[in-house]
Design a protein around this motif. Sequence first.
Motif, mmCIF file in Angstrom:
data_model
loop_
_atom_site.group_PDB
_atom_site.id
_atom_site.type_symbol
_atom_site.label_atom_id
_atom_site.label_comp_id
_atom_site.label_asym_id
_atom_site.label_seq_id
_atom_site.Cartn_x
_atom_site.Cartn_y
_atom_site.Cartn_z
ATOM 1 N N MET A 199 46.070 60.080 -6.488
ATOM 2 C CA MET A 199 45.959 58.668 -6.802
ATOM 3 C C MET A 199 47.161 58.275 -7.664
ATOM 4 N N THR A 200 47.804 57.187 -7.321
ATOM 5 C CA THR A 200 48.983 56.734 -8.047
ATOM 6 C C THR A 200 48.597 56.080 -9.371
ATOM 7 N N THR A 201 49.584 55.889 -10.209
ATOM 8 C CA THR A 201 49.367 55.178 -11.464
ATOM 9 C C THR A 201 48.821 53.785 -11.186
ATOM 10 N N ALA A 202 49.400 53.097 -10.220
ATOM 11 C CA ALA A 202 48.948 51.745 -9.870
ATOM 12 C C ALA A 202 47.490 51.751 -9.426
ATOM 13 N N ASP A 203 47.121 52.725 -8.608
ATOM 14 C CA ASP A 203 45.733 52.825 -8.137
ATOM 15 C C ASP A 203 44.781 53.056 -9.300
ATOM 16 N N ARG A 204 45.167 53.927 -10.219
ATOM 17 C CA ARG A 204 44.309 54.211 -11.375
ATOM 18 C C ARG A 204 44.131 52.970 -12.247
ATOM 19 N N ILE A 205 45.204 52.237 -12.455
ATOM 20 C CA ILE A 205 45.125 51.014 -13.265
ATOM 21 C C ILE A 205 44.236 49.988 -12.580
ATOM 22 N N LYS A 206 44.407 49.812 -11.297
ATOM 23 C CA LYS A 206 43.583 48.847 -10.562
ATOM 24 C C LYS A 206 42.106 49.230 -10.605
ATOM 25 N N GLN A 207 41.823 50.520 -10.561
ATOM 26 C CA GLN A 207 40.437 50.979 -10.678
ATOM 27 C C GLN A 207 39.860 50.590 -12.038
ATOM 28 N N ILE A 208 40.629 50.803 -13.100
ATOM 29 C CA ILE A 208 40.175 50.456 -14.444
ATOM 30 C C ILE A 208 39.919 48.967 -14.551
ATOM 31 N N VAL A 209 40.845 48.166 -14.045
ATOM 32 C CA VAL A 209 40.691 46.707 -14.100
ATOM 33 C C VAL A 209 39.471 46.272 -13.300
ATOM 34 N N SER A 210 39.318 46.807 -12.108
ATOM 35 C CA SER A 210 38.248 46.355 -11.220
ATOM 36 C C SER A 210 36.859 46.677 -11.737
ATOM 37 N N ARG A 211 36.736 47.734 -12.520
ATOM 38 C CA ARG A 211 35.403 48.103 -12.994
ATOM 39 C C ARG A 211 35.082 47.574 -14.392
ATOM 40 N N PRO A 223 33.575 45.394 -17.104
ATOM 41 C CA PRO A 223 32.352 44.591 -16.981
ATOM 42 C C PRO A 223 32.570 43.075 -17.032
ATOM 43 N N ASP A 224 33.656 42.628 -17.638
ATOM 44 C CA ASP A 224 33.919 41.190 -17.689
ATOM 45 C C ASP A 224 34.778 40.694 -16.536
ATOM 46 N N ILE A 225 35.238 41.611 -15.700
ATOM 47 C CA ILE A 225 36.074 41.223 -14.558
ATOM 48 C C ILE A 225 35.343 41.499 -13.255
ATOM 49 N N ARG A 226 34.965 42.747 -13.038
ATOM 50 C CA ARG A 226 34.253 43.176 -11.828
ATOM 51 C C ARG A 226 34.750 42.482 -10.557
ATOM 52 N N VAL A 227 35.827 42.982 -10.070
ATOM 53 C CA VAL A 227 36.431 42.461 -8.859
ATOM 54 C C VAL A 227 36.675 43.636 -7.918
ATOM 55 N N ASN A 228 36.665 43.358 -6.637
ATOM 56 C CA ASN A 228 36.955 44.396 -5.652
ATOM 57 C C ASN A 228 38.394 44.854 -5.847
ATOM 58 N N VAL A 229 38.573 46.147 -5.992
ATOM 59 C CA VAL A 229 39.902 46.693 -6.247
ATOM 60 C C VAL A 229 40.893 46.296 -5.152
#
Length: 88
Positions: free
Chosen positions: A1-13, A15-21
């Motif tokens: 998993m790339t750095t970008a993928d890991r960051i997007k996973q963190i953002v997507s999960r 609790p105040d954002i919860r968006v599809n990665v």
Amino acid sequence: MTTADRIKQIVSRHPDIRVNVATLRDDTHFHDHLGADDLVRLDLSMEIEEEFSILFDDHNFEFNTVGELIALVEQKLDDKLPRAVRVA
């Protein structure tokens, strides 16, 4: 998993954002598109610091978009590398 993928996973999960990665793009703006205020960005930056073992400078939110956050993390990771590894 790339750095970008890991960051997007963190953002997507978050609790105040919860968006599809899959919907996160480099130009996704934290405030305008995701409704993330400074508190959410602080929380994200602390989670990312922990995940990548890096430190942001005084949590001054040097990022407004997902792409800017990815670039910032990649720069911090590059700064952590010993000089000999960076030159190679």
